[in-house]
Write an enzyme that holds these catalytic residues in place. Sequence first.
Site, mmCIF file in Angstrom:
data_model
loop_
_atom_site.group_PDB
_atom_site.id
_atom_site.type_symbol
_atom_site.label_atom_id
_atom_site.label_comp_id
_atom_site.label_asym_id
_atom_site.label_seq_id
_atom_site.Cartn_x
_atom_site.Cartn_y
_atom_site.Cartn_z
ATOM 1 N N CYS A 135 3.130 2.687 -5.714
ATOM 2 C CA CYS A 135 1.921 2.045 -5.182
ATOM 3 C C CYS A 135 1.588 2.564 -3.784
ATOM 4 C CB CYS A 135 2.147 0.536 -5.166
ATOM 5 S SG CYS A 135 0.918 -0.412 -4.277
ATOM 6 N N CYS B 79 1.058 -0.095 -1.140
ATOM 7 C CA CYS B 79 2.360 -0.694 -0.816
ATOM 8 C C CYS B 79 3.088 0.152 0.217
ATOM 9 C CB CYS B 79 3.230 -0.822 -2.063
ATOM 10 S SG CYS B 79 2.560 -1.883 -3.343
#
Length: 102
Positions: A31, A34
């Site tokens: 991600c 993230c």
Amino acid sequence: MSTTIITKENFQEEVLHSHQTVLIDFWADWCGPCRMLSPIIDQVAADHSDIKIGKVNVDEQPELAARFGVMSIPTLIVFRNGEKAGESVGLIPKEQVEALLR
């Protein structure tokens, strides 16, 4: 303060029974947002020794992600006294992370 890896095995002790406010970062290796949020979370951890910071890898802990309805990552959830007290989905700046903790 450093971050703690949260798993279904240690969740109760580290989060629900914690005497501190706990910020959980639900994330995954793949991600991009993230990875962008991670240094912000690390800075918040360094600046707030009174807050416990935990990380849940949703690929390794799908039960925890499902338990809290995490559908998109990154998701931040704040717990106080074992209860969910706040949530944010998506990449946010440090100021918004700190506001979530108030």
